[in-house]
Scaffold this motif. Structure first.
Motif, short mmCIF file in Angstrom:
data_model
loop_
_atom_site.label_atom_id
_atom_site.label_comp_id
_atom_site.label_asym_id
_atom_site.label_seq_id
_atom_site.Cartn_x
_atom_site.Cartn_y
_atom_site.Cartn_z
N PHE A 65 0.78 -1.23 0.00
CA PHE A 65 0.00 0.00 0.00
C PHE A 65 0.81 1.29 0.00
CE2 PHE A 65 -2.80 -2.95 2.64
CZ PHE A 65 -3.57 -3.34 1.55
N ARG A 66 2.06 1.24 0.37
CA ARG A 66 2.84 2.46 0.58
C ARG A 66 3.02 3.28 -0.70
NH1 ARG A 66 5.50 2.75 5.45
NH2 ARG A 66 7.03 4.18 4.57
N ARG A 67 3.02 2.62 -1.85
CA ARG A 67 3.21 3.35 -3.11
C ARG A 67 1.89 3.61 -3.83
NH1 ARG A 67 8.53 3.21 -4.78
NH2 ARG A 67 7.88 4.99 -6.05
N GLY A 68 0.79 3.53 -3.08
CA GLY A 68 -0.51 3.85 -3.65
C GLY A 68 -1.37 2.63 -3.91
N VAL A 69 -2.65 2.88 -4.08
CA VAL A 69 -3.63 1.82 -4.30
C VAL A 69 -4.70 2.34 -5.26
CG1 VAL A 69 -5.21 0.17 -3.23
CG2 VAL A 69 -3.30 1.07 -1.91
N ASN A 70 -5.21 1.46 -6.11
CA ASN A 70 -6.32 1.83 -6.97
C ASN A 70 -7.59 1.19 -6.43
OD1 ASN A 70 -8.14 2.36 -9.03
ND2 ASN A 70 -6.67 1.96 -10.66
N PHE A 71 -8.54 2.03 -6.01
CA PHE A 71 -9.79 1.55 -5.43
C PHE A 71 -10.93 1.53 -6.46
CE2 PHE A 71 -7.44 3.76 -2.03
CZ PHE A 71 -7.28 2.72 -1.13
N ALA A 72 -10.70 2.05 -7.64
CA ALA A 72 -11.76 2.18 -8.65
C ALA A 72 -12.26 0.81 -9.11
CB ALA A 72 -11.24 2.97 -9.85
N VAL A 73 -13.55 0.74 -9.35
CA VAL A 73 -14.18 -0.50 -9.84
C VAL A 73 -15.11 -0.17 -11.00
CG1 VAL A 73 -15.69 -2.44 -9.27
CG2 VAL A 73 -14.10 -1.57 -7.55
N GLY A 74 -14.96 -0.88 -12.09
CA GLY A 74 -15.83 -0.66 -13.23
C GLY A 74 -17.29 -0.86 -12.85
N GLY A 75 -18.13 0.10 -13.18
CA GLY A 75 -19.56 0.02 -12.85
C GLY A 75 -19.91 0.62 -11.50
N ALA A 76 -18.91 1.09 -10.74
CA ALA A 76 -19.17 1.66 -9.42
C ALA A 76 -19.98 2.94 -9.53
CB ALA A 76 -17.86 1.94 -8.69
N THR A 77 -20.75 3.21 -8.49
CA THR A 77 -21.56 4.42 -8.43
C THR A 77 -21.03 5.38 -7.37
OG1 THR A 77 -23.05 3.33 -6.87
CG2 THR A 77 -23.66 3.27 -9.20
N ALA A 78 -21.40 6.64 -7.49
CA ALA A 78 -21.04 7.61 -6.46
C ALA A 78 -21.92 7.41 -5.23
CB ALA A 78 -21.21 9.04 -6.98
N LEU A 79 -23.18 7.00 -5.46
CA LEU A 79 -24.13 6.84 -4.38
C LEU A 79 -24.19 5.40 -3.89
CD1 LEU A 79 -27.01 8.95 -5.96
CD2 LEU A 79 -25.30 9.71 -4.28
N GLY A 80 -24.53 5.25 -2.61
CA GLY A 80 -24.66 3.93 -2.02
C GLY A 80 -26.03 3.31 -2.30
N PRO A 81 -26.23 2.06 -1.87
CA PRO A 81 -27.47 1.34 -2.19
C PRO A 81 -28.73 1.91 -1.54
CG PRO A 81 -26.14 0.11 -0.62
CD PRO A 81 -25.29 1.25 -1.10
N ASP A 82 -28.59 2.58 -0.40
CA ASP A 82 -29.78 3.05 0.32
C ASP A 82 -30.62 4.01 -0.52
OD1 ASP A 82 -29.03 1.52 2.43
OD2 ASP A 82 -28.25 3.15 3.65
N LEU A 83 -29.96 4.97 -1.16
CA LEU A 83 -30.72 5.94 -1.94
C LEU A 83 -31.37 5.27 -3.15
CD1 LEU A 83 -29.96 9.59 -2.66
CD2 LEU A 83 -30.57 8.13 -4.58
N PHE A 84 -30.64 4.36 -3.79
CA PHE A 84 -31.21 3.66 -4.94
C PHE A 84 -32.43 2.83 -4.51
CE2 PHE A 84 -26.82 4.15 -6.65
CZ PHE A 84 -27.16 4.87 -7.79
N THR A 85 -32.28 2.12 -3.39
CA THR A 85 -33.38 1.28 -2.90
C THR A 85 -34.61 2.11 -2.58
OG1 THR A 85 -31.82 -0.33 -1.97
CG2 THR A 85 -34.07 -0.36 -1.11
N SER A 86 -34.40 3.29 -2.00
CA SER A 86 -35.54 4.15 -1.65
C SER A 86 -36.31 4.62 -2.88
CB SER A 86 -35.04 5.38 -0.86
OG SER A 86 -34.30 6.25 -1.69
N ARG A 87 -35.66 4.54 -4.04
CA ARG A 87 -36.31 4.97 -5.28
C ARG A 87 -36.68 3.78 -6.18
NH1 ARG A 87 -33.89 10.69 -7.19
NH2 ARG A 87 -33.59 11.63 -5.14
N GLY A 88 -36.56 2.60 -5.64
CA GLY A 88 -36.90 1.42 -6.43
C GLY A 88 -35.86 1.09 -7.48
N LEU A 89 -34.62 1.54 -7.26
CA LEU A 89 -33.54 1.30 -8.20
C LEU A 89 -32.50 0.36 -7.59
CD1 LEU A 89 -32.97 5.03 -9.27
CD2 LEU A 89 -34.36 3.32 -10.45
N LYS A 90 -31.65 -0.20 -8.41
CA LYS A 90 -30.61 -1.10 -7.92
C LYS A 90 -29.34 -0.92 -8.73
CE LYS A 90 -29.65 -5.97 -6.91
NZ LYS A 90 -30.16 -7.37 -6.99
#
Length: 222
Positions: free
Chosen positions: A109-134
């Motif tokens: 980890f000392r020289r950096g890490v890539n946390f990005a994931v293809g298809g990732a969203t900015a928002l978490g599941p709670d907001l999507f679920t509240s709107r009937g989205l996934k």
């Protein structure tokens, strides 16, 4: 302005930014940055998607992805390299290891890490679920910042973390487009997608605020 013209302008701006980054990466002949921590989606993911159950069998695990530069699929949503690859090359620093492919030692980890994931969203599941989205992929920016917190615990004392973070570049984004795609695919309305804008901006702002945590002693030093 025509769509293609806007694309050329965007590319020109991006190349200019990369040039500034590269020029600012040297100090008295040495490298200013020693590593990079990156967050985002498929425009930044350099391999996490190959280690996540929901995406490991996706398109980026098969040709023609990767065939031009790496000559095999790497999890990148490209047949060659991504912008993050060119940035680390210009700065002369190691390509950050995908978080889901890393071990648990500080050396990973000392020289950096890539946390990005293809298809990732900015928002978490709670907001999507509240709107009937996934979400299509069960990873949000909040997950990625949580992984960052986990990584910080392997980097030693608060003082040591400060030193590492001070010499590291943080690349946040692109992220948010998948949120809009979820809304458009499920509801097929621009109105629904537009209502997500302030929430996405707030999520990105929260991630940027997290960058300052090691300098304010908000990580436990145990």
């Amino acid at each position: 302005m025509a769509p293609f013209s806007r694309f050329l302008v965007a590319v020109a701006v991006l190349l200019a930014v990369i040039g500034v980054v590269a020029a600012g990466g040297h100090d008295d002949g040495g490298t200013r940055y020693s590593g990079i921590f990156s967050f985002g989606d498929s425009l930044t993911d350099t391999g996490n998607s190959l280690h996540l159950a929901a995406t490991r069998s996706g398109p980026t695990s098969r040709p023609p992805y990767g065939e031009t530069f790496f000559h095999h699929p790497t999890g990148r949503a490209s047949d060659g390299r991504l912008v993050v690859d060119f940035i680390v090359d210009a700065l002369g620093i190691p390509n950050p290891r995908p978080y889901l492919a890393a071990g648990e030692s500080a050396g990973d980890f000392r020289r950096g890490v890539n946390f990005a994931v293809g298809g990732a969203t900015a928002l978490g599941p709670d907001l999507f679920t509240s709107r009937g989205l996934k979400q299509f992929v069960p990873v949000s920016l909040a997950n990625q910042t949580s992984w960052f917190k986990n990584v910080s615990q392997h980097l030693g004392s608060v003082h040591e973390r400060r030193k590492i973070m001070a010499r590291s570049m943080f690349l946040v984004g692109e992220i948010g487009v998948n949120d809009y795609i979820v809304a458009l695919v499920v509801n097929n309305t621009v109105r629904e997608a537009r209502t997500l804008v302030p929430h996405i901006v707030a999520a990105v702002r929260s991630a940027l605020t997290l960058r300052r945590l090691p300098h304010h002693h908000q990580f436990n030093d145990h």
